[in-house]
Write a protein that holds these residues in place. Structure first.
Motif, mmCIF file in Angstrom:
data_model
loop_
_atom_site.group_PDB
_atom_site.id
_atom_site.type_symbol
_atom_site.label_atom_id
_atom_site.label_comp_id
_atom_site.label_asym_id
_atom_site.label_seq_id
_atom_site.Cartn_x
_atom_site.Cartn_y
_atom_site.Cartn_z
ATOM 1 N N ILE A 110 -59.891 25.244 38.079
ATOM 2 C CA ILE A 110 -58.768 24.632 37.670
ATOM 3 C C ILE A 110 -58.210 25.309 36.572
ATOM 4 N N GLY A 111 -58.288 26.303 36.323
ATOM 5 C CA GLY A 111 -57.765 27.070 35.230
ATOM 6 C C GLY A 111 -58.349 28.713 35.040
ATOM 7 N N ASN A 112 -57.806 29.335 34.262
ATOM 8 C CA ASN A 112 -58.409 30.936 34.412
ATOM 9 C C ASN A 112 -60.013 31.032 33.802
ATOM 10 N N ARG A 113 -60.427 29.911 32.980
ATOM 11 C CA ARG A 113 -61.764 30.046 32.513
ATOM 12 C C ARG A 113 -62.510 28.734 32.832
ATOM 13 N N TRP A 114 -61.991 27.771 33.543
ATOM 14 C CA TRP A 114 -62.677 26.380 33.803
ATOM 15 C C TRP A 114 -62.666 26.121 35.220
ATOM 16 N N LEU A 115 -63.988 25.516 35.630
ATOM 17 C CA LEU A 115 -64.028 25.138 36.984
ATOM 18 C C LEU A 115 -64.677 23.504 36.555
ATOM 19 N N PRO A 172 -62.506 35.482 31.799
ATOM 20 C CA PRO A 172 -61.450 34.766 32.355
ATOM 21 C C PRO A 172 -60.897 35.410 33.688
ATOM 22 N N LEU A 173 -60.587 34.619 34.573
ATOM 23 C CA LEU A 173 -60.015 35.085 35.878
ATOM 24 C C LEU A 173 -58.637 35.569 35.838
ATOM 25 N N ILE A 175 -55.489 35.519 37.678
ATOM 26 C CA ILE A 175 -54.779 34.537 38.382
ATOM 27 C C ILE A 175 -53.246 34.805 38.525
ATOM 28 N N THR A 176 -53.118 36.089 38.172
ATOM 29 C CA THR A 176 -51.595 36.612 38.104
ATOM 30 C C THR A 176 -51.230 37.194 39.436
ATOM 31 N N SER A 177 -49.794 37.460 39.659
ATOM 32 C CA SER A 177 -49.502 38.057 40.869
ATOM 33 C C SER A 177 -50.086 39.245 41.398
ATOM 34 N N CYS A 178 -50.534 40.116 40.282
ATOM 35 C CA CYS A 178 -50.839 41.310 40.613
ATOM 36 C C CYS A 178 -52.351 41.352 40.684
ATOM 37 N N SER A 179 -53.220 40.233 40.726
ATOM 38 C CA SER A 179 -54.307 40.319 41.277
ATOM 39 C C SER A 179 -54.609 40.666 42.600
ATOM 40 N N SER A 180 -55.875 41.340 43.059
ATOM 41 C CA SER A 180 -56.089 41.637 44.132
ATOM 42 C C SER A 180 -57.003 40.523 44.848
ATOM 43 N N ARG A 181 -57.329 39.612 43.958
ATOM 44 C CA ARG A 181 -58.574 38.516 44.301
ATOM 45 C C ARG A 181 -57.760 37.380 44.738
ATOM 46 N N ASN A 182 -58.079 36.766 45.835
ATOM 47 C CA ASN A 182 -57.721 35.518 46.357
ATOM 48 C C ASN A 182 -58.355 34.343 45.641
ATOM 49 N N VAL A 183 -57.904 33.922 44.508
ATOM 50 C CA VAL A 183 -58.218 33.078 43.507
ATOM 51 C C VAL A 183 -57.281 32.491 42.835
ATOM 52 N N ARG A 184 -57.055 31.199 43.252
ATOM 53 C CA ARG A 184 -55.810 30.371 42.384
ATOM 54 C C ARG A 184 -56.441 28.978 42.050
ATOM 55 N N PRO A 185 -56.235 28.741 40.971
ATOM 56 C CA PRO A 185 -56.490 27.199 40.534
ATOM 57 C C PRO A 185 -55.848 26.218 41.368
ATOM 58 N N ILE A 186 -56.596 25.104 41.388
ATOM 59 C CA ILE A 186 -55.822 23.686 41.875
ATOM 60 C C ILE A 186 -55.074 22.855 40.962
ATOM 61 N N ALA A 187 -54.029 22.268 41.382
ATOM 62 C CA ALA A 187 -53.498 21.336 40.392
ATOM 63 C C ALA A 187 -54.045 20.113 40.256
ATOM 64 N N LEU A 188 -54.180 19.525 38.953
ATOM 65 C CA LEU A 188 -54.723 18.226 38.737
ATOM 66 C C LEU A 188 -53.611 17.047 38.961
ATOM 67 N N PRO A 189 -54.272 16.099 39.452
ATOM 68 C CA PRO A 189 -53.011 14.811 39.628
ATOM 69 C C PRO A 189 -52.713 14.502 38.209
ATOM 70 N N LEU A 190 -51.593 13.773 38.099
ATOM 71 C CA LEU A 190 -51.208 12.884 37.019
ATOM 72 C C LEU A 190 -52.093 11.747 36.787
ATOM 73 N N GLN A 191 -52.152 11.418 35.525
ATOM 74 C CA GLN A 191 -53.330 10.313 35.172
ATOM 75 C C GLN A 191 -52.855 9.092 35.577
ATOM 76 N N PHE A 312 -55.337 24.311 31.921
ATOM 77 C CA PHE A 312 -55.799 24.175 33.446
ATOM 78 C C PHE A 312 -54.377 23.717 34.300
ATOM 79 N N CYS A 313 -54.586 23.302 35.334
ATOM 80 C CA CYS A 313 -53.472 23.200 36.248
ATOM 81 C C CYS A 313 -52.990 21.771 36.382
ATOM 82 N N ASP A 314 -52.081 21.155 35.366
ATOM 83 C CA ASP A 314 -51.476 19.901 35.683
ATOM 84 C C ASP A 314 -50.093 19.967 35.411
ATOM 85 N N LYS A 315 -49.599 21.189 35.371
ATOM 86 C CA LYS A 315 -47.981 21.315 35.088
ATOM 87 C C LYS A 315 -47.379 21.657 36.178
#
Length: 320
Positions: A110-115, A172-173, A175-191, A312-315
């Motif tokens: 869900i973010g570059n340091r969190w799961l 930290p992961l 997760i920029t456009s320059c990374s060779s890894r296919n790792v991306r955070p998932i968006a969290l829903p609005l509360q 984390f990804c809720d933006k």
């Protein structure tokens, strides 16, 4: 009186001739250095031009990627996890939570340091042995990305009622456009967001049948989210706000042991995915009952308080 040669001789060569030869050599070296300098400057300019062109082609310097903008969906895929199909595209937020490098549960970036994962997957005695495996469809892949877990924050409630935990990574992961890894955070829903999604998927390396072994290959299955009143596992219980039911019992599509903590995601708009649930528990695997998932919308504020930063990804996430 006989005249004498006033020029000194150097090894039998008159001094003026030695001087003339030295001057010619110095002139030659000077021309050679000038050529080398011009060549170096031309090469440097070429490198600069090529670098600028490459940056422009790639859309600029490294930048943070939008949440869930690299999810993949089988447009014509059949259902499967129990009675699903093997994934042929990576779900880039999917992770395997492991103890001593052995799979025990799923987890979700869900973010570059969190799961996120399920609370019941965590045993405090395992803390020094926990890691997550990322960027792979197969658990035997030697090129998979393994990262250690530095901290676990379990929800303080009972397992079945508040079945989620946060994992903080040691590093930290990227997760920029320059990374060779296919790792991306998932968006969290609005509360407290309500949804009406047509495409929802579960993924994991869990068993294909009750009490079976975990799988080496990632499986996926398309499921339906149902109301609590339609769910045999919950019934019409107003106290079950932290849970939801999903599955496709008519086709036997279900999560199973080893899938716990893994994601239930829905496509909010084309190729943009939202984390709706975490696999929690069920009755058997692939039977007539829907499985129960932790409802992520009920815990957005708890997640925010624990992380204590906008990490984390809720933006950039719109409600449908």
């Amino acid at each position: 009186m006989a005249q004498t040669d006033r020029h000194q001789h150097v090894n039998g060569i008159p001094e003026h001739k030695v001087a003339d030869a030295g001057g010619a050599a110095a002139c030659c070296c000077s021309r050679r250095m000038a050529l080398i300098t011009r060549f170096c400057i031309s090469t440097l300019l070429l490198v600069v031009v090529l670098t600028v062109a490459l940056v422009l082609t790639l859309g600029g310097p490294c930048k943070a990627l939008e949440c869930s903008d690299h999810g993949f969906l089988h447009k014509d895929g059949a259902p499967r996890i129990t009675n699903g199909v093997q994934s042929t595209h990576k779900w880039p937020w999917q992770a395997s939570l492991q103890v001593n490098n052995n799979h025990i549960c799923g987890a979700v970036v869900i973010g570059n340091r969190w799961l996120l994962t399920a609370r019941h997957c965590i045993n405090v005695r395992w803390m020094q042995k926990l890691s997550v495996l990322l960027d792979t469809l197969n658990l035997d892949n030697q090129d998979a990305w393994r990262v250690g877990v530095s901290k676990v924050i379990q929800h303080p409630g009972e397992n079945e009622n508040n079945d989620l935990a946060l994992l903080e990574l040691q590093d930290p992961l990227d997760i920029t456009s320059c990374s060779s890894r296919n790792v991306r955070p998932i968006a969290l829903p609005l509360q407290w967001q309500r949804w009406n999604y047509s495409r929802c998927y579960i993924t994991g390396w869990g068993s294909l049948h009750f009490l079976g072994p975990s799988q080496k290959s990632l499986n996926e299955g398309m499921v339906n989210i149902v109301k609590a009143s339609e769910c045999e596992m919950l019934g019409n219980d107003e106290n079950e706000l932290g849970k939801l039911c999903a599955g496709k019992p008519s086709e036997g599509v279900d999560s199973c042991q080893g899938d716990s903590g893994g994601p239930l995601v829905c496509e909010e708009r084309e190729d943009h995915w939202v984390l709706i649930g975490l696999t929690s528990y069920g009755r058997g695997c692939g039977g007539s009952s829907h499985a129960v998932y932790t409802r992520v919308t009920s815990y957005i504020e708890w997640i925010r308080v624990q992380v204590q930063e906008d990490d984390f990804c809720d933006k950039g996430h719109s409600s449908q």
